[in-house]
Design a protein around this motif. Structure first.
Motif, PDB file in Angstrom:
ATOM      1  N   TYR A 198      13.075  10.756   3.810  1.00 26.91           N
ATOM      2  CA  TYR A 198      12.221  10.057   4.765  1.00 26.91           C
ATOM      3  C   TYR A 198      10.876   9.720   4.131  1.00 26.91           C
ATOM      4  N   LEU A 199      10.387   8.536   4.451  1.00 21.01           N
ATOM      5  CA  LEU A 199       9.119   8.063   3.898  1.00 21.01           C
ATOM      6  C   LEU A 199       8.290   7.432   4.993  1.00 21.01           C
ATOM      7  N   LEU A 200       7.006   7.746   4.973  1.00 24.65           N
ATOM      8  CA  LEU A 200       6.029   7.100   5.845  1.00 24.65           C
ATOM      9  C   LEU A 200       4.866   6.648   4.964  1.00 24.65           C
ATOM     10  N   ALA A 201       4.532   5.376   5.000  1.00 22.83           N
ATOM     11  CA  ALA A 201       3.428   4.852   4.196  1.00 22.83           C
ATOM     12  C   ALA A 201       2.408   4.171   5.099  1.00 22.83           C
ATOM     13  N   TRP A 202       1.146   4.426   4.799  1.00 27.13           N
ATOM     14  CA  TRP A 202       0.020   3.835   5.529  1.00 27.13           C
ATOM     15  C   TRP A 202      -0.690   2.869   4.591  1.00 27.13           C
ATOM     16  N   LEU A 203      -0.788   1.602   5.007  1.00 32.65           N
ATOM     17  CA  LEU A 203      -1.445   0.583   4.208  1.00 32.65           C
ATOM     18  C   LEU A 203      -2.599  -0.018   5.011  1.00 32.65           C
ATOM     19  N   GLU A 204      -3.810   0.397   4.670  1.00 31.16           N
ATOM     20  CA  GLU A 204      -4.978  -0.197   5.323  1.00 31.16           C
ATOM     21  C   GLU A 204      -4.998  -1.693   5.028  1.00 31.16           C
ATOM     22  N   GLU A 205      -5.269  -2.498   6.054  1.00 26.96           N
ATOM     23  CA  GLU A 205      -5.224  -3.956   5.870  1.00 26.96           C
ATOM     24  C   GLU A 205      -6.003  -4.661   6.970  1.00 26.96           C
ATOM     25  N   THR A 206      -6.943  -5.489   6.588  1.00 20.31           N
ATOM     26  CA  THR A 206      -7.712  -6.243   7.581  1.00 20.31           C
ATOM     27  C   THR A 206      -7.039  -7.562   7.950  1.00 20.31           C
ATOM     28  N   HIS A 207      -6.103  -8.011   7.129  1.00 19.76           N
ATOM     29  CA  HIS A 207      -5.401  -9.267   7.405  1.00 19.76           C
ATOM     30  C   HIS A 207      -3.922  -9.083   7.052  1.00 19.76           C
ATOM     31  N   ILE A 208      -3.120  -8.718   8.038  1.00 21.32           N
ATOM     32  CA  ILE A 208      -1.689  -8.486   7.814  1.00 21.32           C
ATOM     33  C   ILE A 208      -0.997  -9.840   7.667  1.00 21.32           C
ATOM     34  N   TRP A 209      -0.295 -10.006   6.557  1.00 19.95           N
ATOM     35  CA  TRP A 209       0.272 -11.318   6.207  1.00 19.95           C
ATOM     36  C   TRP A 209       1.635 -11.138   5.551  1.00 19.95           C
ATOM     37  N   ALA A 210       2.570 -12.008   5.891  1.00 19.65           N
ATOM     38  CA  ALA A 210       3.886 -12.040   5.253  1.00 19.65           C
ATOM     39  C   ALA A 210       4.496 -13.405   5.470  1.00 19.65           C
ATOM     40  N   THR A 211       5.408 -13.795   4.583  1.00 17.57           N
ATOM     41  CA  THR A 211       6.082 -15.093   4.707  1.00 17.57           C
ATOM     42  C   THR A 211       7.596 -14.987   4.577  1.00 17.57           C
ATOM     43  N   LEU A 212       8.090 -14.016   3.815  1.00 18.07           N
ATOM     44  CA  LEU A 212       9.506 -13.964   3.449  1.00 18.07           C
ATOM     45  C   LEU A 212      10.308 -13.182   4.484  1.00 18.07           C
ATOM     46  N   LYS A 213      11.484 -13.719   4.853  1.00 18.53           N
ATOM     47  CA  LYS A 213      12.247 -13.133   5.948  1.00 18.53           C
ATOM     48  C   LYS A 213      13.706 -12.842   5.612  1.00 18.53           C
ATOM     49  N   ASN A 214      14.180 -13.230   4.442  1.00 19.11           N
ATOM     50  CA  ASN A 214      15.589 -13.063   4.112  1.00 19.11           C
ATOM     51  C   ASN A 214      15.804 -11.892   3.159  1.00 19.11           C
ATOM     52  N   HIS A 215      16.861 -11.124   3.405  1.00 21.55           N
ATOM     53  CA  HIS A 215      17.176  -9.999   2.536  1.00 21.55           C
ATOM     54  C   HIS A 215      17.282 -10.456   1.085  1.00 21.55           C
ATOM     55  N   ASP A 216      16.686  -9.701   0.204  1.00 21.38           N
ATOM     56  CA  ASP A 216      16.644  -9.948  -1.237  1.00 21.38           C
ATOM     57  C   ASP A 216      15.822 -11.178  -1.621  1.00 21.38           C
ATOM     58  N   ASP A 217      14.993 -11.693  -0.697  1.00 21.67           N
ATOM     59  CA  ASP A 217      13.930 -12.582  -1.144  1.00 21.67           C
ATOM     60  C   ASP A 217      13.055 -11.817  -2.137  1.00 21.67           C
ATOM     61  N   ILE A 218      12.323 -12.546  -2.958  1.00 24.31           N
ATOM     62  CA  ILE A 218      11.453 -11.897  -3.945  1.00 24.31           C
ATOM     63  C   ILE A 218      10.206 -11.412  -3.219  1.00 24.31           C
ATOM     64  N   VAL A 219      10.315 -10.220  -2.655  1.00 24.76           N
ATOM     65  CA  VAL A 219       9.337  -9.732  -1.676  1.00 24.76           C
ATOM     66  C   VAL A 219       7.956  -9.528  -2.289  1.00 24.76           C
ATOM     67  N   TYR A 220       7.866  -9.219  -3.591  1.00 25.17           N
ATOM     68  CA  TYR A 220       6.540  -8.986  -4.180  1.00 25.17           C
ATOM     69  C   TYR A 220       5.700 -10.260  -4.269  1.00 25.17           C
ATOM     70  N   GLU A 267      11.737  -2.832  -2.043  1.00 20.66           N
ATOM     71  CA  GLU A 267      10.485  -3.480  -1.665  1.00 20.66           C
ATOM     72  C   GLU A 267      10.572  -3.902  -0.198  1.00 20.66           C
ATOM     73  N   VAL A 268       9.433  -3.868   0.499  1.00 19.66           N
ATOM     74  CA  VAL A 268       9.412  -4.268   1.904  1.00 19.66           C
ATOM     75  C   VAL A 268       8.065  -4.918   2.204  1.00 19.66           C
ATOM     76  N   ASN A 269       8.096  -5.962   3.041  1.00 23.37           N
ATOM     77  CA  ASN A 269       6.854  -6.605   3.467  1.00 23.37           C
ATOM     78  C   ASN A 269       6.615  -6.324   4.945  1.00 23.37           C
ATOM     79  N   ALA A 270       5.580  -6.937   5.514  1.00 22.19           N
ATOM     80  CA  ALA A 270       5.199  -6.648   6.893  1.00 22.19           C
ATOM     81  C   ALA A 270       6.162  -7.259   7.905  1.00 22.19           C
ATOM     82  N   PHE A 271       7.063  -8.128   7.474  1.00 20.19           N
ATOM     83  CA  PHE A 271       8.151  -8.611   8.330  1.00 20.19           C
ATOM     84  C   PHE A 271       9.357  -7.671   8.285  1.00 20.19           C
ATOM     85  N   ASN A 272       9.269  -6.591   7.531  1.00 22.03           N
ATOM     86  CA  ASN A 272      10.384  -5.666   7.318  1.00 22.03           C
ATOM     87  C   ASN A 272      11.528  -6.335   6.555  1.00 22.03           C
TER      88      ASN A 272
END
Length: 346
Positions: A86-108, A130-135
């Motif tokens: 199990y993992l829990l990560a906290w990422l402080e962020e003033t502007h949450i942003w993401a664009t990619l939505k498909n599995h195995d998109d180049i998330v970085y 790898e995971v972005n704010a869109f999960n």
């Protein structure tokens, strides 16, 4: 074997210099993960179950303290159960942003959080998630690091992986100020291919890729320089790599699995420094091979590790392949030309 005084001198000088460097170099970080005897609901929320886990230290620049500290905090907690990590990560962020939505998109290519796991610590056969704010998930497997040709296996999937994102703010809304986003993950040991036992340790590291943003016509975009080039991303990590490259698994942190609900307070494995010293030789041999088309066959008979002299045994030495080993306490540590490192009992 023909004796080449100058070559011996160069290699011995290299080893002596590397010993000084290793004494100055910090060992990878250590995290002790407690056992959790009940499943965790993966919903992106920090519930009471997580109270038994300690927060990690805050992330630093991937190159370490030679670069400024990150201006946003990142940290994690871990627990383990009978079937999942199990993992829990906290990422402080003033502007949450993401664009990619498909599995195995180049998330970085988005702001993301990344997990690297090498269960047996041999630097081969490891996984990256790898995971972005869109999960959106990118999961992959490498038989060897990129420096040894990989190859990247994008068809690998972390079967039955459960992930959730918690937003302390809004996503892709430049008109407000956010606080953080949370990554929660349950990774089945069945997808990793091995189940830890109490007292075991794995090599693991975490990375956060972060881009500075501008707002154009009410939409986030990556910030650019005066020549209209996207500014380089930040790479913030738990255990510093010392190089802008996560695919040096020998530099990842050590995660120890506790026997019970309390962390073990373990420190580094006793062979942690010895492994780094052997890798100094590996780096030398790689550089030598690139220059000469063959490996340096002149190997010192002894090396120094933390003031202790130990015999360096050559198991195989050929122009394009080698294997060496050292005796360290009750085991041999072996290293071969592609960077694979492993131990055997005496």
């Amino acid at each position: 074997m023909t004796f080449y005084p100058r070559t011996v001198l160069i290699f011995v000088l290299f080893i002596a210099t590397s010993m000084v460097a290793q004494e100055q170099q910090k060992l990878p970080l250590v995290y002790n993960v407690s056992f959790c005897d009940k499943g965790i609901e993966i919903d992106g929320k920090i519930d009471s179950t997580w109270e038994q886990a300690d927060w990690s230290s805050s992330f630093v620049d991937i190159e370490g303290n030679v670069k400024p500290a990150p201006y946003l905090e990142t940290k994690f907690k871990m627990l383990w159960g009978e079937a999942e990590l199990y993992l829990l990560a906290w990422l402080e962020e003033t502007h949450i942003w993401a664009t990619l939505k498909n599995h195995d998109d180049i998330v970085y290519r988005d702001n993301d959080f990344e997990v690297f796991i090498d269960p047996d610590g041999d630097t081969h056969n490891y996984m990256e998630i790898e995971v972005n704010a869109f999960n959106t998930i990118l999961d992959l497997f490498l038989p060897k690091p990129y420096r040894e040709g990989g190859p990247l296996q994008m068809n690998w999937t972390a079967e039955n992986l459960r992930t959730a994102i918690g937003l302390l703010g809004t996503i892709n809304q430049p008109n407000d100020t956010d606080s953080a986003w949370i990554v929660e993950m349950a990774l089945p040991f069945s997808s990793i291919g091995t189940i830890p036992s109490p007292g075991d340790h794995w090599r693991i590291n975490f990375s956060r890729v972060h881009y500075d943003l501008d707002v154009l016509n009410g939409v986030y975009s990556k910030k650019k320089d005066s020549a209209d080039r996207v500014l380089p991303e930040y790479n913030w990590v738990w255990s510093p790599q010392g190089i802008i490259n996560m695919h040096y698994p020998e530099k990842w942190g050590y995660v120890f699995f506790s026997h019970d609900h309390e962390p073990m307070n373990s420190e580094h494995p006793s062979d942690a420094r010895a492994r780094l010293v052997l890798y100094d030789m590996y780096y030398h041999q790689r550089a030598y091979f690139r220059k000469n088309g063959s490996y340096d066959t002149i190997i010192p008979e002894q090396i120094d590790i933390n003031g202790k002299t130990t015999r360096l045994i050559v198991e195989k030495m050929e122009p394009t392949a080698y294997t060496v080993k050292i005796q360290w306490e009750n085991q041999y540590i072996h290293l071969q030309q592609d960077g694979k490192i492993w131990t055997t009992d005496l």
